[in-house]
Design a protein around this motif. Structure first.
Motif, PDB file in Angstrom:
ATOM      1  N   THR A 107     -65.054  -7.165 -52.752  1.00  0.00           N
ATOM      2  CA  THR A 107     -64.398  -6.140 -51.944  1.00  0.00           C
ATOM      3  C   THR A 107     -65.422  -5.354 -51.130  1.00  0.00           C
ATOM      4  O   THR A 107     -65.215  -5.069 -49.937  1.00  0.00           O
ATOM      5  CB  THR A 107     -63.606  -5.178 -52.852  1.00  0.00           C
ATOM      6  N   ALA A 108     -66.535  -5.011 -51.751  1.00  0.00           N
ATOM      7  CA  ALA A 108     -67.594  -4.297 -51.032  1.00  0.00           C
ATOM      8  C   ALA A 108     -68.166  -5.172 -49.926  1.00  0.00           C
ATOM      9  O   ALA A 108     -68.474  -4.694 -48.821  1.00  0.00           O
ATOM     10  CB  ALA A 108     -68.693  -3.885 -52.012  1.00  0.00           C
ATOM     11  N   ASP A 109     -68.300  -6.464 -50.209  1.00  0.00           N
ATOM     12  CA  ASP A 109     -68.818  -7.384 -49.196  1.00  0.00           C
ATOM     13  C   ASP A 109     -67.870  -7.475 -48.003  1.00  0.00           C
ATOM     14  O   ASP A 109     -68.315  -7.525 -46.843  1.00  0.00           O
ATOM     15  CB  ASP A 109     -69.006  -8.778 -49.804  1.00  0.00           C
ATOM     16  N   PHE A 110     -66.574  -7.506 -48.257  1.00  0.00           N
ATOM     17  CA  PHE A 110     -65.612  -7.544 -47.150  1.00  0.00           C
ATOM     18  C   PHE A 110     -65.761  -6.315 -46.254  1.00  0.00           C
ATOM     19  O   PHE A 110     -65.711  -6.421 -45.021  1.00  0.00           O
ATOM     20  CB  PHE A 110     -64.177  -7.651 -47.691  1.00  0.00           C
ATOM     21  N   ARG A 111     -65.915  -5.152 -46.878  1.00  0.00           N
ATOM     22  CA  ARG A 111     -66.071  -3.928 -46.073  1.00  0.00           C
ATOM     23  C   ARG A 111     -67.343  -3.989 -45.226  1.00  0.00           C
ATOM     24  O   ARG A 111     -67.353  -3.619 -44.058  1.00  0.00           O
ATOM     25  CB  ARG A 111     -66.090  -2.700 -46.985  1.00  0.00           C
ATOM     26  N   LYS A 112     -68.409  -4.465 -45.852  1.00  0.00           N
ATOM     27  CA  LYS A 112     -69.686  -4.530 -45.138  1.00  0.00           C
ATOM     28  C   LYS A 112     -69.618  -5.508 -43.971  1.00  0.00           C
ATOM     29  O   LYS A 112     -70.039  -5.200 -42.848  1.00  0.00           O
ATOM     30  CB  LYS A 112     -70.796  -4.952 -46.101  1.00  0.00           C
ATOM     31  N   VAL A 113     -69.068  -6.698 -44.223  1.00  0.00           N
ATOM     32  CA  VAL A 113     -68.959  -7.698 -43.172  1.00  0.00           C
ATOM     33  C   VAL A 113     -68.009  -7.222 -42.083  1.00  0.00           C
ATOM     34  O   VAL A 113     -68.236  -7.440 -40.883  1.00  0.00           O
ATOM     35  CB  VAL A 113     -68.506  -9.054 -43.747  1.00  0.00           C
ATOM     36  N   SER A 114     -66.925  -6.573 -42.467  1.00  0.00           N
ATOM     37  CA  SER A 114     -65.980  -6.052 -41.474  1.00  0.00           C
ATOM     38  C   SER A 114     -66.659  -5.040 -40.555  1.00  0.00           C
ATOM     39  O   SER A 114     -66.433  -5.040 -39.338  1.00  0.00           O
ATOM     40  CB  SER A 114     -64.783  -5.410 -42.186  1.00  0.00           C
ATOM     41  N   ASN A 115     -67.484  -4.187 -41.139  1.00  0.00           N
ATOM     42  CA  ASN A 115     -68.219  -3.208 -40.315  1.00  0.00           C
ATOM     43  C   ASN A 115     -69.182  -3.902 -39.358  1.00  0.00           C
ATOM     44  O   ASN A 115     -69.340  -3.490 -38.196  1.00  0.00           O
ATOM     45  CB  ASN A 115     -68.985  -2.238 -41.208  1.00  0.00           C
ATOM     46  N   LEU A 116     -69.836  -4.952 -39.845  1.00  0.00           N
ATOM     47  CA  LEU A 116     -70.754  -5.694 -38.980  1.00  0.00           C
ATOM     48  C   LEU A 116     -70.010  -6.358 -37.826  1.00  0.00           C
ATOM     49  O   LEU A 116     -70.474  -6.350 -36.682  1.00  0.00           O
ATOM     50  CB  LEU A 116     -71.506  -6.745 -39.797  1.00  0.00           C
ATOM     51  N   LEU A 117     -68.857  -6.932 -38.119  1.00  0.00           N
ATOM     52  CA  LEU A 117     -68.061  -7.567 -37.068  1.00  0.00           C
ATOM     53  C   LEU A 117     -67.555  -6.539 -36.062  1.00  0.00           C
ATOM     54  O   LEU A 117     -67.493  -6.815 -34.852  1.00  0.00           O
ATOM     55  CB  LEU A 117     -66.880  -8.325 -37.683  1.00  0.00           C
TER      56      LEU A 117
END
Length: 611
Positions: A107-117
């Motif tokens: 879940t934390a990874d999804f948030r991080k990747v979403s922010n990068l995108l």
């Protein structure tokens, strides 16, 4: 033409990679068996990126001169973020116990990747707005959030390379403002490829405003050796010279500042400008509105055929509407261009304000000064034209910065001639009208001007030419001797240095010049100057002692030297001077020995100690 095609192909390859990654992310998200909602959200972001990337491909395909730097930088960053997204969604293809164990981390990874995108979306949105807008985009893309200057530089350079004319002018002026602030901004402009579009804008001649803006930007960027060399490598020298030769005067005024700046920083630039024959348009512009057909320098001798030709052309100026202001511009523009164009240029020149004309002349004189400094090629080119006559005339008739810059040019040419006998004989032959005109003005400045700023270069120039004057040339030596007693120590010191070159053993006429200095009562002034420099000017003191040594060596039997107690002075100064300047040891020893042979109370067997 092959290189641009390869560059374009490489850019398309760079764009194809993130598009391919985006398609893979979307496909993997559709195949996810866990975190389907999160994967679907990522897929939406990636789809937006994919559309933007495809729009960028279309722009790259249809734009003839695309500014690639921000595209490559942003697309590379987008590819990294898409690769991270692909790695993440591929983990969601399978479900099970391990998936539940690592759900918090995922879940934390999804948030991080979403922010990068989201940041990549912002970067791509900014990039497209730059390419699609008419002017510079000063909004801040996420990739430059820590360094806003970078995005501004990208935007300005893109506008200069791809925008409408008015916007290109504004963007170039904006780069001027950035470059004025600090060296870091200059480095960013160069690193991001700003020099090439600026040189193109200067060369195109789209409008005088555009050329002035481009020249000013290049001037403020080319403030160190490294950046000057980059301009040279980009073939900027030929661009600058071509613009200087045939542009409106206010453009030329901006360009000559660039020439001066580059030549003053880099000997390679001096030589490159010389090979492009930049001295020709510079002297032509410097001589505009200056009458050079002085009867004192007219002659029919073949050696000055060019001067005669100049006078003939000046004589018919005005009767021919297509005549040039000088033979220089006539030769320079004999490239097949129309007579009507020359007439329009002359008409535009007449319409320019006196302020612009003066600014241009001052700039040309400074550029010649910087170009000739320690450069044989440019010094020879100036002397092979009507350059010396022009410089002499301006020194005679003008005042202020223009007069000073012309004096500095003569000084630098004379300094080069001092170490080059061929140039010295060719350019400063005493019977040459050009040399005589220059010499007359140098002597006039030395004798009549009160400004230290003017006197010093004139004295230095005379000193550099010491070996060109005949044995009993009292007209030259006399004024220099008089300056030994000048109240300004710097002027007096330069006079001593110049006289030292007249009486140096390298000078064939050193003995006769030494006698002339004695006849003009130079010894008392020299002794007073020695006492002054001993307290405040070490360099001046050494040079004064050297002059005294030469006088003692050549005219040691002079009563003036005996009366001035020259031997005691040399003995007193020898220890400290020779300790700091070992190469002067023999000169001091021989000079003092010579004095002991003539002066009353001194004996040939007297031993003088020199460390």
């Amino acid at each position: 033409m092959a290189a641009p095609e390869n560059d374009e192909k490489n850019l398309h390859q760079e764009l194809s990679l993130p598009i391919l990654l985006a398609d893979r992310v979307i496909k993997s998200a559709q195949e996810a068996e866990s975190s389907k909602l999160d994967c679907a959200d990522l897929a939406k972001q990636v789809d937006r990126l994919s559309q933007m990337l495809r729009s960028t491909v279309r722009i790259a395909a249809t734009t003839q001169s695309l500014y690639e730097r921000p595209v490559r930088r942003i697309v590379a960053d987008v590819a990294k973020n898409l690769d991270r997204a692909l790695t993440l969604v591929r983990k969601c293809k399978h479900s099970g116990v391990l998936r539940q164990v690592f759900s918090i981390t995922t879940t934390a990874d999804f948030r991080k990747v979403s922010n990068l995108l989201e940041s990549s979306i912002g970067d791509m949105k900014w990039l497209l707005s730059v390419f699609e807008s008419d002017g510079a985009n000063l909004s801040l893309p996420p990739i430059a959030s820590n360094d806003p200057i970078l995005s501004w530089v990208w935007s300005y350079i893109a506008t200069i390379q791809m925008g409408q004319l008015r916007d290109r002018v504004d963007a170039a002026n904006s780069l001027v403002s950035l470059a004025r602030d600090n060296d870091r901004n200059k480095k960013i402009i160069v690193d991001e490829g700003g020099l090439t579009p600026l040189l193109k804008l200067l060369k195109e001649g789209s409008s005088p405003d555009a050329q002035v803006a481009a020249a000013n930007a290049l001037f403020h960027i080319a403030t160190d050796l490294e950046r000057v060399r980059i301009i040279i490598d980009l073939m900027g020298i030929s661009v600058v010279v071509s613009v200087l030769g045939d542009s409106p005067m206010r453009v030329q005024a901006s360009v000559v500042k660039l020439v001066s700046e580059m030549a003053g920083l880099d000997p390679v630039a001096q030589e490159e400008f010389g090979r492009e024959n930049v001295t020709r348009p510079l002297v032509s512009l410097l001589s505009m509105d200056t009458v050079l057909d002085d009867p004192k320098v007219q002659t029919g001798k073949p050696s000055i055929h060019n001067l005669v030709q100049i006078n003939k052309e000046l004589a018919v100026k005005g009767s021919n509407p297509n005549s040039r202001s000088s033979s220089f511009s006539s030769h320079y523009h004999s490239d097949g261009s129309s007579r009507g164009a020359h007439y329009r240029k002359e008409r535009d020149r007449e319409a320019e304000s006196p302020e612009v004309k003066l600014e241009l002349k001052v700039g040309c004189a400074e550029a010649l000064w910087k170009l000739c400094k320690e450069c044989l090629l440019n010094s020879r080119k100036v002397t092979e034209t009507k350059g010396l006559i022009c410089l002499a005339k301006i020194i005679e008739t003008e005042v202020g910065e223009l007069q000073l810059n012309c004096l500095m040019t003569v000084m630098e040419i004379a300094a080069v001639a001092e170490s080059n006998p061929d140039l010295r004989r060719a350019a400063f032959k005493p019977t040459s009208p050009a040399a005589k005109a220059v010499l007359d003005q140098l002597l006039r400045v030395i004798q009549e001007e009160s400004s230290q700023e003017l006197q010093i270069p004139a004295i230095k120039a005379i000193g550099s030419l010491a070996r060109t004057f005949p044995a009993r040339e009292t007209r030259i030596v006399g004024p220099l001797v008089a300056r030994l007693g000048n109240g300004d120590v710097d002027v007096a010191t330069e006079a001593a240095i110049a006289l030292g070159k007249f009486v140096s053993t390298d000078n064939f006429n050193c003995v006769e010049h030494s006698k002339t200095i004695i006849e003009f009562d130079g010894v008392p002034s020299l002794m007073r100057l020695l006492r002054t420099t001993d307290r405040i000017n070490e360099r001046g003191h050494v040079n004064c002692l050297v002059l005294l040594c030469y006088l003692a060596l050549h005219v040691g039997n002079s009563k003036a030297l005996e009366t001035a107690r020259a031997l005691n002075t040399l003995e007193g100064g020898a220890r400290s001077v020779v300790a700091q300047n070992p190469d002067l040891r023999d000169l001091f020893a021989k000079s003092m020995h010579n004095l002991t042979l003539y002066q009353a109370g001194a004996h040939p067997h007297r031993q003088t100690y020199i460390p």
